[in-house]
Design a protein around this motif. Sequence first.
Motif, PDB file in Angstrom:
ATOM      1  N   ASP A   1      -8.746   2.034  -3.227  1.00 47.79           N
ATOM      2  CA  ASP A   1      -7.966   3.081  -3.982  1.00 47.79           C
ATOM      3  C   ASP A   1      -7.174   2.463  -5.095  1.00 47.79           C
ATOM      4  OD1 ASP A   1      -8.465   6.030  -4.785  1.00 47.79           O
ATOM      5  OD2 ASP A   1      -6.485   6.509  -3.772  1.00 47.79           O
TER       6      ASP A   1
ATOM      7  N   THR B   1      -5.200   6.539   1.335  1.00 44.98           N
ATOM      8  CA  THR B   1      -6.024   6.983   0.123  1.00 44.98           C
ATOM      9  C   THR B   1      -5.448   8.069  -0.462  1.00 44.98           C
ATOM     10  OG1 THR B   1      -7.727   7.956   1.346  1.00 44.98           O
ATOM     11  CG2 THR B   1      -7.775   5.451   0.912  1.00 44.98           C
TER      12      THR B   1
ATOM     13  N   ARG C   1       0.818  -1.190  -0.042  1.00 42.57           N
ATOM     14  CA  ARG C   1      -0.052  -0.005   0.014  1.00 42.57           C
ATOM     15  C   ARG C   1       0.909   1.193  -0.170  1.00 42.57           C
ATOM     16  NH1 ARG C   1      -1.914   0.107   6.272  1.00 42.57           N
ATOM     17  NH2 ARG C   1       0.039  -0.267   7.393  1.00 42.57           N
TER      18      ARG C   1
ATOM     19  N   GLY D   1      -4.037   1.753  -3.150  1.00 46.20           N
ATOM     20  CA  GLY D   1      -3.320   2.602  -3.709  1.00 46.20           C
ATOM     21  C   GLY D   1      -2.551   2.256  -4.612  1.00 46.20           C
TER      22      GLY D   1
ATOM     23  N   ARG E   1      -0.867   7.077  -3.741  1.00 44.03           N
ATOM     24  CA  ARG E   1      -0.711   5.942  -4.708  1.00 44.03           C
ATOM     25  C   ARG E   1       0.978   6.542  -5.084  1.00 44.03           C
ATOM     26  NH1 ARG E   1      -5.774   7.443  -6.470  1.00 44.03           N
ATOM     27  NH2 ARG E   1      -5.144   9.058  -7.727  1.00 44.03           N
TER      28      ARG E   1
END
Length: 836
Positions: free
Chosen positions: A519, A463, A455, A493, A468
């Motif tokens: 996400d 998120t 993540r 993400g 990301r």
Amino acid sequence: MEAISAAEERVAAAFAGGTRLRFGARTPQRERTVRGAFLAALLGGTATTRPTTTRAAVAETAPEERPRLRSTPARFIPATFASARTAPPGPPALRLINAHVVGLFGLEGARIEHVVDLLDCTFEQPPDLRMARLVGLRMRGCKVPGLRARNVRVRSDLVLEAGFTSDGVVDLTDATVDGTFRLAGAVLRGGAHALLAARIRVSGSLMAVALRARGEVRLRGADFGGSVHLGGARLINPGHNALEASGVRVAGSLFCDAEGGRFTAEGRVLLDGARVGGNVVLSGARLRASTVERPVLVIPRGTADEAAALVADRIRVDGNVELDDGFTSTGTVRLPNAEIGGYLRLSGARIGQKALVERAVRARAGKAGAGGAGEDDVDVPARAAAEPAGPAAGPARVGEDQAGEARADHDRPERRGSAEAGDEPEPGAEDDGLLHIPVALHADGVQVRGDLDARGAAHGAFTGPSARESALLAYGQVRLVDARVRGSASLSGARLVGPGIDVLFADRFKVGGTLFLRDLRAQGSLRLQNAEIGSTLDCSGAVLRDPRRRDDGTAKPSLDARVATVGKDLLCSGGFTAEGGVRLLLAEVGKTATFAGALLGHDPGGTALGARGMTAQQLVLRLDAEQAPRGRVVLTGTRAASVVDGPGLWAAGGGVAVEDFTFGSIASSPDVDVRTRLRWLREVQPDFAPGPYEQLATVYREGGDEELAQVVLVEKQHRRYSELGLAHRAWGFLQRWTVGYGYRPWLAITWLTAFWLFGALWFQWHEMLKLNDDESPVWNPWLLAADLLLPIIDLGQDNRWQFTGVSQWIASALIAVGWILASTAAAGAARVLKRV
């Protein structure tokens, strides 16, 4: 014995006293040249010197190291005579600085009881230490054309660091080091092989921080009692193996991280079959691979060239595996059948090459006559992936099965350039390879006792766009077939790019905790067939585009979790988007399955939500009208204790299949009346099926709304008769308006009362003549009307009067109405009794 030089006299004197002899950096080479044979003779005891020295030798040594010796000139004498002389003040040791060694320094098979400590020395020939037994060997900053030391044994540290440079192979195969093996800052330029240390046994650690090696570094089968430190090392061997450590055993941890600079390997890193007692840390490492290991079958068809950068098949790690914090790999990261005792961390990793994926998409789009790929990492047009890759000759089938083992020693020709992840491949790369989307992470059968963490995190949140940037980015397929994670697995993400294929292939994936896909941004489909999630499958906010394609170009599901088991909740809400729809065939959800606010489907002719046979405690399909699925919704055989729906569900572009859809309660937000629900059923079911009506009526009845249940059942009979022939439709019409198909018996009484009043009033004003003069019946229009309406029952008025004119027609009508109402009432009663 040959005459010795002045430099050798000084070496002999320093050796005898165990002192360090430093040749000045500006001293001419001829004045610091020492023969290798002379040094070997000193160490081997075949020649020695008595403890005398010259002033010059004393001057070159440090004051605290200067022995108290007589000033007689140094002479070499046979070793047998040296023993009769006075012993030196310190143990003999060879300690040289800036010496230039000519000839062969050969100690093959020798047992040396003296320390060898060389600093910044140069050798014209590779030292030969094969099968030697040494007390200690330090060659810091030395320059050698190679080192031949197979089977050597060093009873303390082996030090080849601080600028140690070899222009040939350093061969330490089957060597034994009872201390630490130090290679920090060494420079190895050996051509095909820089370091050969297969089966080396080191009781301590390997310290190779900032190592520079051009050629293969081979540690196959090596055994380290401590840790292996390769932080900041740079291993260059394009097209071949950069680090070959198959079967290595490390009691401590393996560090290939950013300590001392980023660990960089141009060529494969082989760790298959390794055993590590601590952690494997490749945080911030940079791997560039161009060796095509094998073609891998990629669904729907075709192959992907698996250019493995990290091969760790069957590796067993008692601690954690960290491929995070800027870890970069241009080729496949292989972890099939690995066993990890801690967690597997991939946060911030970047695997694969964006250019290869985009070029594959453009090539296939060109074949299909579509446009090129877009510039955005995620939003490559779906039409570009419509044409599947062409078949390749002789692919090694992976599909449902696990890939075979990597062949560590088999060097293959370079197929692609060693470009940085995301950079353009070399112009000379073959076009055929670019038609296939590669495998990014191959971890079939991996077992992780902790968490799998890929993540992203931004300011404590997981998120949003910032998250990301620090999550996994994979260009190619991520494979987790038959993988086991005892803790939770998080790809929140993450960005997975593989248009037109299963970008996440995780059949039979087992997670003990929660599988987080929040996400997530994916180009391609997520395949979780037969997966087992112990807690929650969280897909909130995930965006899945460019799904896998069938041979005819139609889209397969973006999320395929058929026969999956989710212990708690399935969350596909909060902006969840699936262009190819979601397939949950025979899936089992322990608590809630929610699709509130989800955007499902892209093609009205496809399936937006396929939940045939799915079971859940609560099914939330709360969709607004603007969120109507673009495709068919299949709820056939779905079972849920409670359902929450919305108008968007029943406005699905391909309709809603609700045969055998069973639930205990149903509600909508905002709430709707029964007429609206019946309208929704009519709109999604052009062909009549009784099951949905009976299910809805059962829910209302069990909820105490008997009247609403009757409304539903009446509508069911209306739909049934409306699809039959003319006679049946007429019969149904009569039943509907007379007795409500038996569900409204009060209608029959109402009609009977109305006709009775009509007949009675008519006959009240139109008295009939007696039919038989012999009888004297009493005229009673009220009894006469009742006697005509009620079949079978005789009230003594029928057949007593002579009906003429209009009265005759009215009497006949009353008789017919009586029979019709009686028949419909009987049919309705039978239906009600049968239902009860």
